[in-house]
Scaffold this active site. Structure first.
Site, PDB file in Angstrom:
ATOM      1  CE  LYS A 232     -83.725 -20.839 -36.141  1.00 24.76           C
ATOM      2  NZ  LYS A 232     -81.962 -21.206 -36.640  1.00 24.76           N
ATOM      3  CG  ASN A 233     -81.876 -18.496 -32.851  1.00 21.57           C
ATOM      4  OD1 ASN A 233     -81.859 -20.261 -33.455  1.00 21.57           O
ATOM      5  ND2 ASN A 233     -81.489 -17.593 -34.300  1.00 21.57           N
TER       6      ASN A 233
ATOM      7  CB  CYS B 149     -72.650 -22.052 -41.656  1.00 19.97           C
ATOM      8  SG  CYS B 149     -73.419 -20.494 -40.744  1.00 19.97           S
TER       9      CYS B 149
ATOM     10  NE  ARG C 162     -73.093 -19.764 -37.013  1.00 21.64           N
ATOM     11  CZ  ARG C 162     -73.700 -19.733 -36.757  1.00 21.64           C
ATOM     12  NH1 ARG C 162     -74.163 -19.865 -38.476  1.00 21.64           N
ATOM     13  NH2 ARG C 162     -74.908 -19.978 -36.498  1.00 21.64           N
TER      14      ARG C 162
ATOM     15  CG  ASP D 221     -80.023 -13.504 -37.041  1.00 25.12           C
ATOM     16  OD1 ASP D 221     -80.576 -14.689 -36.495  1.00 25.12           O
ATOM     17  OD2 ASP D 221     -78.952 -13.827 -37.407  1.00 25.12           O
TER      18      ASP D 221
ATOM     19  NE  ARG E   9     -80.869 -24.417 -40.762  1.00 20.99           N
ATOM     20  CZ  ARG E   9     -79.826 -23.525 -40.335  1.00 20.99           C
ATOM     21  NH1 ARG E   9     -79.185 -23.046 -40.694  1.00 20.99           N
ATOM     22  NH2 ARG E   9     -79.813 -23.381 -38.721  1.00 20.99           N
TER      23      ARG E   9
HETATM   24  C1  EPZ Z   1     -77.219 -17.130 -32.965  1.00 20.95           C
HETATM   25  O1  EPZ Z   1     -75.625 -17.862 -33.465  1.00 20.95           O
HETATM   26  C2  EPZ Z   1     -78.106 -17.816 -33.395  1.00 20.95           C
HETATM   27  N1  EPZ Z   1     -78.394 -19.229 -33.616  1.00 20.95           N
HETATM   28  C3  EPZ Z   1     -77.769 -16.729 -34.664  1.00 20.95           C
HETATM   29  O2  EPZ Z   1     -78.715 -17.055 -35.693  1.00 20.95           O
HETATM   30  C4  EPZ Z   1     -77.502 -15.316 -35.455  1.00 20.95           C
HETATM   31  O3  EPZ Z   1     -76.852 -14.939 -35.674  1.00 20.95           O
HETATM   32  C5  EPZ Z   1     -76.249 -15.424 -33.856  1.00 20.95           C
HETATM   33  O4  EPZ Z   1     -76.757 -15.579 -32.010  1.00 20.95           O
HETATM   34  C6  EPZ Z   1     -76.209 -14.141 -33.885  1.00 20.95           C
HETATM   35  O5  EPZ Z   1     -76.817 -13.441 -33.216  1.00 20.95           O
HETATM   36  C7  EPZ Z   1     -78.675 -19.822 -32.653  1.00 20.95           C
HETATM   37  O6  EPZ Z   1     -78.892 -19.030 -31.930  1.00 20.95           O
HETATM   38  C8  EPZ Z   1     -79.044 -21.125 -32.568  1.00 20.95           C
HETATM   39  P1  EPZ Z   1     -72.735 -16.547 -31.611  1.00 20.95           P
HETATM   40  P2  EPZ Z   1     -74.271 -18.178 -32.651  1.00 20.95           P
HETATM   41  O7  EPZ Z   1     -71.596 -17.247 -31.014  1.00 20.95           O
HETATM   42  O8  EPZ Z   1     -74.589 -18.127 -30.981  1.00 20.95           O
HETATM   43  C9  EPZ Z   1     -67.905 -15.642 -32.688  1.00 20.95           C
HETATM   44  C10 EPZ Z   1     -80.097 -18.455 -37.194  1.00 20.95           C
HETATM   45  O9  EPZ Z   1     -79.664 -19.777 -37.526  1.00 20.95           O
HETATM   46  N2  EPZ Z   1     -67.533 -17.184 -32.372  1.00 20.95           N
HETATM   47  O10 EPZ Z   1     -73.378 -15.802 -30.945  1.00 20.95           O
HETATM   48  O11 EPZ Z   1     -73.917 -19.576 -33.078  1.00 20.95           O
HETATM   49  C11 EPZ Z   1     -68.804 -15.971 -34.231  1.00 20.95           C
HETATM   50  O12 EPZ Z   1     -68.258 -16.712 -35.081  1.00 20.95           O
HETATM   51  C12 EPZ Z   1     -78.448 -17.870 -36.722  1.00 20.95           C
HETATM   52  O13 EPZ Z   1     -81.132 -18.389 -36.903  1.00 20.95           O
HETATM   53  C13 EPZ Z   1     -66.375 -16.719 -32.053  1.00 20.95           C
HETATM   54  O14 EPZ Z   1     -65.396 -16.589 -32.643  1.00 20.95           O
HETATM   55  O15 EPZ Z   1     -73.458 -16.761 -32.727  1.00 20.95           O
HETATM   56  C14 EPZ Z   1     -69.418 -15.013 -34.615  1.00 20.95           C
HETATM   57  O16 EPZ Z   1     -67.971 -13.949 -35.677  1.00 20.95           O
HETATM   58  C15 EPZ Z   1     -78.139 -17.209 -38.052  1.00 20.95           C
HETATM   59  N3  EPZ Z   1     -65.799 -18.263 -31.126  1.00 20.95           N
HETATM   60  C16 EPZ Z   1     -69.830 -14.034 -33.470  1.00 20.95           C
HETATM   61  O17 EPZ Z   1     -69.263 -15.013 -32.049  1.00 20.95           O
HETATM   62  C17 EPZ Z   1     -67.274 -18.447 -30.244  1.00 20.95           C
HETATM   63  O18 EPZ Z   1     -67.054 -19.644 -29.443  1.00 20.95           O
HETATM   64  C18 EPZ Z   1     -70.796 -14.477 -32.738  1.00 20.95           C
HETATM   65  O19 EPZ Z   1     -71.907 -15.532 -32.903  1.00 20.95           O
HETATM   66  C19 EPZ Z   1     -68.350 -18.088 -30.310  1.00 20.95           C
HETATM   67  C20 EPZ Z   1     -68.736 -17.308 -31.792  1.00 20.95           C
END
Ligand code: EPZ
Length: 421
Positions: free
Chosen positions: A24-25, A117, A122, A308, A400
């Site tokens: 999905k991702n 969420c 996030r 994950d 999802r």
């Molecule tokens: C991606 O989310 C995945 N989703 C997530 O899967 C996965 O858990 C996550 O990466 C971590 O591996 C998709 O790829 C669609 P991040 P993402 O930005 O990109 C902080 C699923 O549904 N952060 O890597 O949103 C954030 O809060 C999901 O399959 C900031 O602070 O995650 C988090 O604590 C669950 N500011 C950390 O970084 C920002 O601008 C990592 O988030 C961006 C992120």
């Protein structure tokens, strides 16, 4: 639809083959990247999931012509409406992935702010920081991000923290900027690399220096279409492996990429699984003994242990022979499944970002509630381990990210049913 639930009974010593679907991702950023061109784009091995349907609806609403046939997406045409539908963005955070392509191709757009969420706030501050650095004007009002730019500058940008969709969005933003840019502290998840492959086919020059987590990017004014295969879902594959060990089953898992889940394989073997690599895309997983060994797990960015997979391992370790420690470094609130497992008799204490899981002899079936996508997979594993019957509610979270998991598991003998009252 929301009151459907899963009815699960203890299911041990299963046998059979489980097929892994496309990730999905990986599919979601690839779909968003089609905004960069009007030419036909082909995306193969797309999983049949709610989030994919949401992204199809979002892109169609923006003007894209989309056909989905036998897990292959054909997407083409211009964007006629640069405003994303709020109702879709609210239910799918990944909609934020359309921001980068809109900036690169149209230098304007109106993207609804993604809600937080259950696993954390996030924010997308890093995505916006890079866009500002490129010269994009960002105006946030009424929960919408209004983007516009006259000119996009090349940048030398370092992320304050590693972000998967942040990296994907910035790569897309830079895909039409002809001068060379540098992006540092990037995410290296296989899903990011899948997107890089597509951008290269479109005509973007991208070089990734993995040890230094740095990308150099030279875009081009006119981007071509692409034809790409979505990589296998490493988290679904990992979930099936955990399930094999947790239920004492011998399961063949096919259509995965073993190179994408080394950190998970390593932990599973320490926990007591035997993993025979039959080929680069198939493994046979079975327990070495009745014992599940306790583990020390820290979730980290790829190639570290994936956040994950954390919930699934917590379920497994709730019946380990000793005390395990799980440190969740990525999200600030990703232990909600612990209280649901406790209702089944698991013994878990949490101090800030660390969960201490004291293995118990038995779990007892209970009615539990999914809180997020991967937590619900962990509850399915626990339901199969627990004595008696379990009910898992709010399974729209599960749908999802898993393509009808109960049908796949029923085929190998698991007692699991979806009930639509
Ligand atoms: C991606 O989310 C995945 N989703 C997530 O899967 C996965 O858990 C996550 O990466 C971590 O591996 C998709 O790829 C669609 P991040 P993402 O930005 O990109 C902080 C699923 O549904 N952060 O890597 O949103 C954030 O809060 C999901 O399959 C900031 O602070 O995650 C988090 O604590 C669950 N500011 C950390 O970084 C920002 O601008 C990592 O988030 C961006 C992120």
């Amino acid at each position: 639809m929301n009151d459907a639930y899963l009815l699960i009974e203890q299911s041990k010593y299963l046998e059979g083959t489980l097929e892994v679907s496309g990730a999905k991702n990986a599919a979601l950023p690839l779909m968003a990247a089609t905004i960069l061109t009007e030419e036909p784009c082909i995306i193969r091995n797309v999983p049949n999931l709610l989030d994919i349907k949401n992204m199809i609806e979002l892109l169609s609403d923006m003007g894209k012509r989309i056909i989905l046939e036998n897990s292959t997406l054909y997407i083409e045409g211009p964007i006629l409406n640069k405003e994303t539908r709020e109702d879709i963005v609210r239910k799918m955070r990944a909609s934020v992935l359309v921001m980068g392509p809109l900036i690169a191709r149209y230098k304007s757009g109106k993207v609804s702010m993604p809600g937080g969420c259950s696993i954390g706030a996030r924010p997308i501050d890093q995505h916006l920081k890079a866009a500002k650095r490129m010269g994009v004007n960002i105006d946030i009002e009424q929960g919408f991000i209004n983007l516009n730019a006259t000119y996009l500058n090349p940048i030398d940008f370092r992320f304050d923290m590693i972000t998967v969709t942040g990296t994907e969005n910035v790569f897309c933003m830079l895909s039409t900027v002809e001068q060379e840019s540098f992006v540092r502290n990037i995410a290296l998840e296989p899903e990011v690399i899948n997107l890089v492959e597509a951008l290269k086919q479109m005509g973007v020059f991208i070089e990734i220096d993995k040890p230094n987590r740095t990308a150099s990017i030279k875009g081009t004014r006119y981007l071509k279409g692409f034809d790409i295969e979505v990589i296998p879902d490493r988290i679904e594959a990992g979930t099936f492996m955990v399930l094999a060990l947790a239920t004492g089953s011998k399961i063949k898992i096919v259509n995965l990429d073993v190179n994408h889940i080394e950190s998970v394989l390593e932990k599973l073997e320490i926990a007591g699984a035997k993993i025979d690599i039959l080929s680069p895309d198939s493994v046979l997983v079975y327990p070495k003994s009745e014992k599940i060994n306790p583990l020390y797990i820290e979730t980290l960015e790829y190639p570290g242990f994936p956040t994950d997979m954390q919930a699934q391992f917590m379920s497994l370790l709730s019946m380990a022979d000793g005390e395990s420690t799980i440190v969740e470094n990525i999200f600030e609130n990703r232990f909600q499944h612990a209280q649901e497992l406790a209702r089944m008799g698991a013994c878990i204490t949490i101090h800030s970002k660390t969960a201490y899981v004291k293995g118990v002899k038995h779990l007892k079936g209970a009615e539990v509630f999914s809180t997020d996508l991967r937590a619900s997979a962990g509850l399915v594993v626990a339901g199969l381990m627990a004595e008696g019957k379990s009910i898992i509610r709010n399974i729209y979270h599960l749908d999802r990210g898993y393509d009808h998991i109960e049908q796949k598991l029923e085929k190998i003998g698991a007692k699991i049913k979806r009930i639509n009252p």
